[in-house]
Scaffold this motif. Structure first.
Motif, PDB file in Angstrom:
ATOM      1  N   ASP A 158       6.349  11.321   0.446  1.00  0.00           N
ATOM      2  CA  ASP A 158       7.416  11.361   1.445  1.00  0.00           C
ATOM      3  C   ASP A 158       8.362  10.170   1.220  1.00  0.00           C
ATOM      4  N   GLY A 159       9.634  10.413   1.271  1.00  0.00           N
ATOM      5  CA  GLY A 159      10.612   9.332   1.153  1.00  0.00           C
ATOM      6  C   GLY A 159      10.951   8.933  -0.276  1.00  0.00           C
ATOM      7  N   SER A 160      10.335   9.589  -1.258  1.00  0.00           N
ATOM      8  CA  SER A 160      10.455   9.094  -2.635  1.00  0.00           C
ATOM      9  C   SER A 160      11.622   9.708  -3.406  1.00  0.00           C
ATOM     10  N   CYS A 161      12.534  10.393  -2.703  1.00  0.00           N
ATOM     11  CA  CYS A 161      13.680  10.966  -3.431  1.00  0.00           C
ATOM     12  C   CYS A 161      14.995  10.740  -2.684  1.00  0.00           C
ATOM     13  N   PRO A 162      15.469   9.472  -2.627  1.00  0.00           N
ATOM     14  CA  PRO A 162      16.803   9.246  -2.058  1.00  0.00           C
ATOM     15  C   PRO A 162      17.865   9.957  -2.889  1.00  0.00           C
ATOM     16  N   VAL A 163      18.815  10.636  -2.202  1.00  0.00           N
ATOM     17  CA  VAL A 163      19.876  11.411  -2.864  1.00  0.00           C
ATOM     18  C   VAL A 163      21.203  11.137  -2.147  1.00  0.00           C
ATOM     19  N   GLY A 164      22.276  10.971  -2.924  1.00  0.00           N
ATOM     20  CA  GLY A 164      23.587  10.853  -2.299  1.00  0.00           C
ATOM     21  C   GLY A 164      24.487   9.832  -2.983  1.00  0.00           C
ATOM     22  N   PRO A 165      25.527   9.301  -2.345  1.00  0.00           N
ATOM     23  CA  PRO A 165      25.855   9.617  -0.947  1.00  0.00           C
ATOM     24  C   PRO A 165      26.581  10.957  -0.795  1.00  0.00           C
ATOM     25  N   TRP A 166      27.069  11.511  -1.905  1.00  0.00           N
ATOM     26  CA  TRP A 166      27.797  12.780  -1.866  1.00  0.00           C
ATOM     27  C   TRP A 166      27.607  13.480  -3.187  1.00  0.00           C
ATOM     28  N   VAL A 167      28.150  14.680  -3.290  1.00  0.00           N
ATOM     29  CA  VAL A 167      28.197  15.378  -4.575  1.00  0.00           C
ATOM     30  C   VAL A 167      29.642  15.350  -5.048  1.00  0.00           C
ATOM     31  N   ILE A 168      29.841  14.888  -6.272  1.00  0.00           N
ATOM     32  CA  ILE A 168      31.157  14.973  -6.913  1.00  0.00           C
ATOM     33  C   ILE A 168      31.181  16.277  -7.691  1.00  0.00           C
ATOM     34  N   THR A 169      32.152  17.129  -7.407  1.00  0.00           N
ATOM     35  CA  THR A 169      32.140  18.436  -8.056  1.00  0.00           C
ATOM     36  C   THR A 169      32.453  18.296  -9.556  1.00  0.00           C
ATOM     37  N   SER A 170      31.944  19.278 -10.300  1.00  0.00           N
ATOM     38  CA  SER A 170      31.838  19.114 -11.751  1.00  0.00           C
ATOM     39  C   SER A 170      33.192  18.968 -12.452  1.00  0.00           C
ATOM     40  N   GLU A 171      34.282  19.505 -11.866  1.00  0.00           N
ATOM     41  CA  GLU A 171      35.568  19.381 -12.581  1.00  0.00           C
ATOM     42  C   GLU A 171      36.030  17.932 -12.659  1.00  0.00           C
ATOM     43  N   GLU A 172      35.459  17.065 -11.802  1.00  0.00           N
ATOM     44  CA  GLU A 172      35.833  15.646 -11.855  1.00  0.00           C
ATOM     45  C   GLU A 172      34.993  14.856 -12.856  1.00  0.00           C
ATOM     46  N   ILE A 173      33.952  15.498 -13.390  1.00  0.00           N
ATOM     47  CA  ILE A 173      33.086  14.832 -14.377  1.00  0.00           C
ATOM     48  C   ILE A 173      33.070  15.702 -15.638  1.00  0.00           C
ATOM     49  N   PRO A 174      34.146  15.671 -16.418  1.00  0.00           N
ATOM     50  CA  PRO A 174      34.205  16.560 -17.585  1.00  0.00           C
ATOM     51  C   PRO A 174      33.122  16.255 -18.614  1.00  0.00           C
TER      52      PRO A 174
END
Ligand code: MG
Length: 265
Positions: A158-174
Motif C-alpha cells: 500500500d502506498g508504494s506507487c506515487p503517480v502524477g502530478p498530471w498526464v502530459i498528452t503524447s503529442e507534447e512528448i514526440p
C-alpha cells in the motif's frame, strides 16, 4: 495538454491545466471536455493520482546505467512484473507504507498511460496507443523482494506507487527517449539520468507487453529506473519516516511525496 484528476464537491473531476489555472473538463481523464466557462486557481484544488489504472505493468532492470551499477547483465527481453492499483497514491499525498519493511527504496520512472487498448501491437504503431506520460515512484521494499523470492509484496505494498502530478498528452512528448529524469530525496539529487538509457524503449515495451497481455485504456506502464537507487549504495540508503521524495522528468513535471510508515504489526 496537461490533464489532471481532482476532488470537488464530493466527486472526482478531470481538468486541464494552463499555467496556474485549471479548467474543468468533465469526469473522464482520457476524454477531457473543457467546459470553457469556469477556471480555478490550482491552489484551490487537491490533485488526485491522474490515473486509476486497471493494471500496472512494470519493467525491471531497463536502464543500462542501472544494470551496470547493480552488476547485472542487461536482460535479453523486458523483465515484467506487476503492481496492484491499491498501491497508487496521488501527488503530494503521503506515501504511507506498512511497517513490515525496513529497506524501502526509491525508483524514479517514466509512466506511460495507455489511451487506445489492444493486443498484439506492432512496435511501429505502439506510440499511437499512448495517451500520455506521467512521473512515477516505484517504491520498492528490498527486504521483501529478497525474502519472498519474487516481487509481489516487495513491489505492491500500500502506498508504494506515487503517480502524477498530471498526464502530459503524447503529442507534447514526440520523443519519450530523450528526457532527463531525476530523483531528489530531502533536496539531494540521488538519480540523474536520461530516458535515452532505457534498454527497451517505450514503443518496444508497449509492443512486447501487448503480445501476451491485452492493454486497456488507462493502464499504466512503469518503464524502469536509472542508476542511483539506494540499495546499490555503500552503505545502502533506505527511506526513513518523514523523508520527502521527488521524481522530476523533463517536459512532464515534478511528483513529490512525503514518506511515512504505519506502525509495525
Ligand atoms: Mg522499477
Amino acid at each position: 495538454m496537461r490533464v489532471v484528476r481532482y476532488a470537488r464537491d464530493g466527486g472526482v473531476r478531470a481538468g486541464l491545466i494552463e499555467g496556474d489555472r485549471l479548467t474543468e473538463a468533465g469526469t473522464d481523464l482520457l476524454h477531457p471536455v473543457p467546459d470553457g466557462r469556469s477556471s480555478l486557481d490550482l491552489t484551490e484544488v487537491s490533485l488526485l493520482a491522474p490515473v486509476v489504472p486497471g493494471k500496472i505493468v512494470a519493467v525491471g532492470l531497463n536502464y543500462a546505467d542501472h544494470a551496470r551499477e547493480s552488476d547485472q547483465e542487461p536482460p535479453g527481453a523486458p523483465v515484467l512484473f506487476a503492481k496492484f492499483p491499491t498501491s497508487v497514491v496521488g501527488p503530494g499525498e503521503p506515501a504511507t507504507i506498512p511497517g513490515i519493511t525496513t529497506q524501502l527504496d526509491y525508483e524514479a520512472e517514466l509512466g506511460v498511460v495507455i489511451g487506445r487498448g489492444a493486443r498484439g501491437i506492432p512496435a511501429v504503431e505502439a506510440l499511437g496507443h499512448v495517451f500520455g506520460y506521467t512521473c512515477v515512484n516505484d517504491l520498492s521494499a528490498r527486504d521483501l523482494q529478497a525474502a519472498d523470492g519474487q516481487w509481489v509484496r516487495g513491489k505492491s505494498l500500500d502506498g508504494s506507487c506515487p503517480v502524477g502530478p498530471w498526464v502530459i498528452t503524447s503529442e507534447e512528448i514526440p520523443d519519450p527517449q530523450a528526457l532527463r529524469i531525476r530523483c531528489v530525496v530531502n533536496g539531494e539529487v540521488v538519480q540523474d539520468s536520461s530516458t535515452a538509457e532505457m534498454i527497451f524503449g517505450v514503443a518496444e515495451l508497449v509492443s512486447f507487453i501487448s503480445q501476451g497481455i491485452t492493454l486497456e485504456p488507462g493502464d499504466l506502464i512503469l518503464t524502469g529506473t536509472p542508476a542511483g537507487v539506494g540499495f546499490v549504495r555503500r552503505p545502502p540508503r533506505y527511506l526513513q519516516d518523514g523523508d520527502v521524495v521527488s521524481v522530476e522528468i523533463e517536459g512532464i513535471g515534478t511528483l513529490t511525496n512525503p514518506i511515512g510508515f504505519r506502525p509495525p504489526p
